[in-house]
Design an enzyme around this catalytic site. Structure first.
Site: not given
Ligand code: MN
Length: 284
Positions: A146, A240
């Site tokens: 990420e 998210e």
């Molecule tokens: Mn994230």
């Protein structure tokens, strides 16, 4: 394309009640995938989670952020070894649950560093990620790194940096994981990094600039969806969002979740699912 949601929308604790709440919440809101933060591998009842997911027809992905004690980009061999151990434990969890991906900040600590990463530390990080990816490949699990903003890592802050990191690995079982919240801080726009990563884009987090309701901030998501369509992205897009209404003892403080951006997880989740699916359909 599959639509996922992070379990922190529903619960801060992955005990049986928290698992039940997030699985039911994700399924009721129409999601395909539930992302589970594996911050505490020993504390997660993988059999209970696997059964709950199966009974609600949900797939699972796992994510985590390493800490200063488990930072594989450290120059301290003991810290690197602790991080390697933590990553392999998390991989075991994903395998035991039958999950498809392990993603997140798994190449350094998820923290505000006070200095740039060192060459020796980055070499340690690449060695461990390579070995994790090889083992994950044997188990049919994809690894994705990420890309996060400068306040959460000093190793990978842009898609370009992630791709350069990937170029140094032996394993091809490592992909780029982009997150619009971080892209808003570090990239020039929401589409170029997607095109740049192309087939090496393996996972996507979608979140607003303030991490609240999708569409209530200023991010131009149309550009993101058009770019994803043009590279024929076929992976997961996971929503998210964080609010002080749901506190994860491990995650909330690290991410700076200090204020209440929403209080009804079910309403938030249902609206985000609609937002993602209708945006995707609109650029078909
Ligand atoms: Mn994230």
């Amino acid at each position: 394309m599959k639509v996922g949601i992070h379990s922190s929308v529903f619960t801060g604790r992955l005990d049986h009640a928290g698992i039940e709440k997030s699985v039911v919440g994700a399924a009721d809101a129409g999601y395909d995938v539930l992302e589970i933060p594996i911050m505490d591998p020993e504390g997660l009842d993988v059999d209970f989670l696997a059964a709950a997911l199966e009974s609600h027809n949900l797939q699972m992905t796992g994510s985590l952020g390493l800490t200063s004690e488990t930072d594989i980009s450290s120059e301290d061999p003991a810290v690197v070894a602790a991080g390697e151990n933590r990553l392999f434990e998390a991989l075991d969890c994903v395998a035991d649950v039958g999950g498809s991906h392990l993603c997140g900040v798994i190449y350094s600590a998820m923290t505000k560093y006070q200095r740039p990463a060192s060459e020796a530390g980055i070499a340690n990080s690449k060695r461990v990620v390579d070995s994790l990816a090889s083992e994950a490949h044997k188990r049919g699990i994809s690894i994705a790194l990420e890309v996060v903003n400068r306040y959460e890592s000093n190793v990978i802050n842009t898609a370009g940096e992630a791709l350069a990191y990937l170029d140094d690995l032996g394993s091809d079982n490592v992909a780029v994981h982009l997150d619009t919240y971080h892209m808003n801080i570090e990239e020039s726009n929401l589409w170029q990094p997607v095109l740049e990563a192309g087939p090496r884009l393996g996972y996507v987090h979608i979140g607003e600039n303030h991490r609240g309701y999708l569409g209530s901030g200023h991010l131009p998501f149309g550009a993101l969806f058009r770019a994803l369509r043009s590279i024929e992205y076929d992976g997961v897009i996971t929503f998210e969002s964080f609010s002080s209404a749901v506190v994860d003892e491990n995650l909330s403080n690290t991410l700076g979740v200090w204020r209440n951006l929403w209080s009804d997880p079910n309403d938030l989740a249902a609206r985000a699912n609609d937002f993602i699916r209708s945006s995707w359909a609109a650029v078909q």
